[in-house]
Scaffold this motif. Structure first.
Motif, mmCIF file in Angstrom:
data_model
loop_
_atom_site.group_PDB
_atom_site.id
_atom_site.type_symbol
_atom_site.label_atom_id
_atom_site.label_comp_id
_atom_site.label_asym_id
_atom_site.label_seq_id
_atom_site.Cartn_x
_atom_site.Cartn_y
_atom_site.Cartn_z
ATOM 1 N N GLN A 1 -15.880 1.614 0.264
ATOM 2 C CA GLN A 1 -14.729 1.991 1.076
ATOM 3 C C GLN A 1 -15.027 2.987 2.067
ATOM 4 O O GLN A 1 -16.052 4.160 1.819
ATOM 5 N N SER B 1 -5.975 -11.959 3.992
ATOM 6 C CA SER B 1 -5.541 -10.707 3.272
ATOM 7 C C SER B 1 -5.974 -9.361 3.988
ATOM 8 O O SER B 1 -5.048 -8.366 3.548
ATOM 9 N N ALA B 2 -6.972 -9.275 4.800
ATOM 10 C CA ALA B 2 -7.039 -8.082 5.648
ATOM 11 C C ALA B 2 -8.242 -8.549 6.670
ATOM 12 O O ALA B 2 -8.696 -9.694 6.606
ATOM 13 N N ALA C 1 -11.040 -12.445 0.254
ATOM 14 C CA ALA C 1 -10.774 -11.530 0.850
ATOM 15 C C ALA C 1 -11.859 -10.786 1.467
ATOM 16 O O ALA C 1 -13.075 -10.995 1.055
ATOM 17 N N LEU D 1 -6.335 1.033 -5.397
ATOM 18 C CA LEU D 1 -6.421 -0.351 -4.473
ATOM 19 C C LEU D 1 -5.388 -1.069 -4.920
ATOM 20 O O LEU D 1 -4.778 -0.928 -6.090
ATOM 21 N N THR D 2 -4.792 -2.012 -4.244
ATOM 22 C CA THR D 2 -3.892 -3.003 -4.394
ATOM 23 C C THR D 2 -4.372 -4.075 -5.399
ATOM 24 O O THR D 2 -5.991 -4.287 -5.190
ATOM 25 N N GLU E 1 -0.424 2.395 10.042
ATOM 26 C CA GLU E 1 -1.873 2.924 9.777
ATOM 27 C C GLU E 1 -2.302 3.612 10.977
ATOM 28 O O GLU E 1 -3.227 4.525 10.909
ATOM 29 N N LYS F 1 -6.658 -4.123 -1.088
ATOM 30 C CA LYS F 1 -6.421 -3.120 -0.111
ATOM 31 C C LYS F 1 -6.480 -1.768 -0.448
ATOM 32 O O LYS F 1 -5.994 -1.533 -1.577
ATOM 33 N N THR G 1 0.829 -1.304 0.106
ATOM 34 C CA THR G 1 0.025 0.025 -0.156
ATOM 35 C C THR G 1 0.866 1.287 -0.118
ATOM 36 O O THR G 1 0.405 2.307 -0.187
ATOM 37 N N PRO H 1 -8.594 0.739 10.745
ATOM 38 C CA PRO H 1 -9.291 -0.383 10.139
ATOM 39 C C PRO H 1 -10.447 -1.085 11.062
ATOM 40 O O PRO H 1 -11.342 -1.208 10.475
ATOM 41 N N ARG I 1 -13.451 -8.244 1.522
ATOM 42 C CA ARG I 1 -14.450 -7.372 0.740
ATOM 43 C C ARG I 1 -15.425 -8.268 -0.095
ATOM 44 O O ARG I 1 -16.683 -7.797 -0.202
ATOM 45 N N SER J 1 -4.849 -6.871 -4.485
ATOM 46 C CA SER J 1 -5.761 -7.761 -3.515
ATOM 47 C C SER J 1 -6.948 -6.954 -2.748
ATOM 48 O O SER J 1 -7.371 -7.207 -1.737
#
Length: 607
Positions: free
Chosen positions: A500, A361-362, A281, A583-584, A472, A588, A199, A485, A283, A586
């Protein structure tokens, strides 16, 4: 809570490398299904024997092209069965795979392939080949391109079929060519070079050994939660370590995998494939939760009331069960009725056979995990990073705690270091960052501990909880710490229209948020609110939508400490995307990119 007993022999006696692991799987499961893949509107199947035949020829083709041990071969493609065959062939030839996301821009593709000194690249289609042609002067080591979809040019570019034919020629004269290459692969040889889609900053190449991946597969097998009879649905980017660790598990256990990387087809595919498990993920779960909730809201009336009551009862029953308390007779009867009327239909949307999902992944919001659990769908949250071959901890179907990422995988050590940083040690830890010795020494200490950069804690049962990335976390100008987060995931659980929610406020006197809404969810909202046919920008800029978002922000603020509350917010007229660089791959959020891109609007909120 009693600990799970693991079959540690599976880890201690694992194959010496991934190539041997694949060969042994082909021998043990020859006539069983290995892969299922879409062809037009239908699905076709491939046995392990057929997969082994393809991989042998492709690996021999790479040897015929002159690939040498541990030299890098790139794969620039989306998730599809050819990706996996190419990856297995690269390893069976003794080479190492370098992964490239198909969404990566040409200049970054050139950087990755040049830094890794790729000799050969598998490219998905003409779009990926065009990037290589554009950057050819920057790729002095690249000798050949093999294309999945498209034609060869008789020179630099050849098709997958042409590579197989070249391999068949070599095997005709030297039937043991591939087996000889496999026999020379040491456990500590390089298997994969994965460039982190970080990121912040430029991608770093993570060097992962064969022993890292064989350990991951064996440690998952040791938990006895999957068998040969399971069916995985795989959509995750294979360029990401999460996708790759699921391949290592498949080789270790022998279950079949249905593969289709098209994100927009996930829900449809689940209904057709009817898998028993899937990795995803957060999301994906957020979107599924939002879609189901908004569809029920659109129904209105008795159906919506029934739906809400069902989840009220389901959450109540779950709470009692997780606390080890008995469920009262009448509540149990209610729950059984709602399971038939409501929850069974939710499960059917995912094919009706899912035993569990794996989320990684998150961070996954606990409320969303509990919502799915109330419907009879278990989401097992896990934890890891590319630098440790993706898997370090995971919840077990019979040994889990929601809100945690589970206990350490058997053979992995986890401890909490200075500043509550999570440290990892084990057979899966990377060799280091490619060509970056200083970065490596900053991340790997002298005792072999990987410093993850994640803040976390371990409970008395060894379950790990991740608070967030240390970098972060921020302090307001009033000196109070904020964990973005944790706030962001709460908003996504509250607002079914959210895509988001990025909290900002470092060294400022209050927090603000940059918000985007999910285009699919908003199209449904528009149809119900007299705005059908309007553009996304028109819908989200309407007073009605702004008022709705404001209501959800107000609800969020009632749950937060005073210094965490979101005082002001921006609602963007478009969603964030991978293509825009926000966004990445994946999924993020690149916080620094978002903050810089919308700096003017953010500063205006603090004016």
């Amino acid at each position: 809570m009693s600990a799970i007993k693991y079959d540690l022999a599976a880890i201690e006696n694992r194959p010496p490398n991934m190539a041997v692991q694949f060969v042994e799987r082909v021998k043990a499961s020859a006539d069983r299904e290995a892969f299922r893949y879409p062809v037009g509107e239908s699905w076709e199947s491939m046995s392990w024997r057929e997969a082994g035949d393809h991989v042998d020829k492709l690996a021999a083709g790479l040897l015929a092209l002159g690939i040498e041990p541990q030299q890098r071969v790139g794969i620039a493609a989306g998730t599809r069965y050819e990706w996996i065959l190419a990856d297995l062939a690269i390893m069976c030839a003794g080479a190492a795979t370098t992964t490239v996301y198909p969404t990566t821009i040409a200049q970054d593709v050139a950087y990755i392939l040049a830094d890794s000194e790729c000799r050969i690249v598998f490219a998905e289609d003409d779009i990926q080949v065009a990037k290589l042609v554009e950057q050819r002067s920057e790729l002095p080591h690249l000798r050949h391109v093999i294309v999945f979809d498209g034609a060869g040019d008789g020179d630099w570019v050849m098709t997958l079929a042409e590579l197989e034919a070249k391999g068949a020629e070599l095997l005709a004269s030297d039937p043991e060519a591939v087996r000889t290459a496999i026999s020379k692969i040491a456990p500590d040889d390089l298997a994969t070079l994965i460039y982190t889609s970080g990121t912040t900053g430029r991608s770093k190449g993570v060097r992962l050994k064969h022993s890292s991946w064989t350990y991951e597969g064996a440690s998952i097998a040791a938990q006895n939660i999957l068998s040969e009879d399971d069916l995985q649905f795989l959509w995750l980017p294979m360029a990401h370590s999460f996708g790759k660790v699921l391949l290592s598990a498949q080789l270790a256990i022998g279950f079949a995998t249905a593969i289709d990387g098209r994100v927009e087809k996930i829900v449809d595919n689940l209904g057709v494939v009817r898998p028993t498990f899937m990795g995803a993920a957060p999301r994906i779960f957020e979107k599924a939760h939002g879609k189901i909730v908004t569809m029920q809201a659109a129904e209105g009336g008795v159906k919506e009331k029934l739906f809400k009551k069902a989840f009220e009862v389901g959450l109540k029953v779950d709470k009692l069960k997780l606390e080890g308390k008995p469920v009262p007779f009448l509540l149990g009867k209610q729950h059984a009725l709602f399971d038939k009327l409501v929850f069974s239909k939710v499960r059917e949307r995912f094919g009706g056979r899912v035993r569990f999902f794996i989320s990684g992944s998150a961070a996954l919001n606990r409320e969303i995990a509990e919502w799915f659990h109330a419907a009879g769908i278990l989401i097992l949250e896990g934890y890891g990073m590319t630098e440790n071959a993706a898997g370090a901890a995971v919840n077990h179907p019979h040994h889990y705690k929601m809100g945690t990422v589970g206990p350490a995988l058997p053979g992995t050590e986890i401890k909490i270091g200075e500043g509550d940083e999570v440290l990892l040690r084990g057979p899966h830890i990377m060799e280091g960052y490619h060509n970056l010795p200083e970065e490596t020494s900053r991340t790997l200490d002298a005792d072999g501990w990987l410093h993850t950069g994640d803040k976390g804690s371990l409970d008395e049962d060894g379950f790990l909880t991740i608070t967030g990335r240390i970098k972060e976390l921020f302090k307001t100008s009033g000196g109070k710490y904020v964990v973005p987060p944790a706030i962001e995931s709460q908003f996504k659980a509250l607002c079914p229209y959210a895509s988001q929610f990025i909290v900002i406020g470092a060294e400022r006197n209050f927090c603000i948020a940059v918000i985007t809404l999910d285009p699919d969810a908003m199209a449904m909202w528009a149809a119900e609110n007299g705005m059908e046919g309007k553009s996304y920008a028109e819908i989200v800029s309407s007073d009605k939508v702004k008022a709705m978002v404001g209501d959800y922000v107000d609800q969020l603020n009632t749950r937060l400490n005073r210094w965490e509350t979101v005082k002001k917010w921006i609602l963007l007229d478009h969603d964030l995307s991978i293509e825009s660089g926000e966004l990445t791959p994946s999924m993020k959020v690149k916080r620094n990119v978002v903050e810089e891109k919308y700096r003017e609007q953010i500063d205006a909120l603090y004016a």
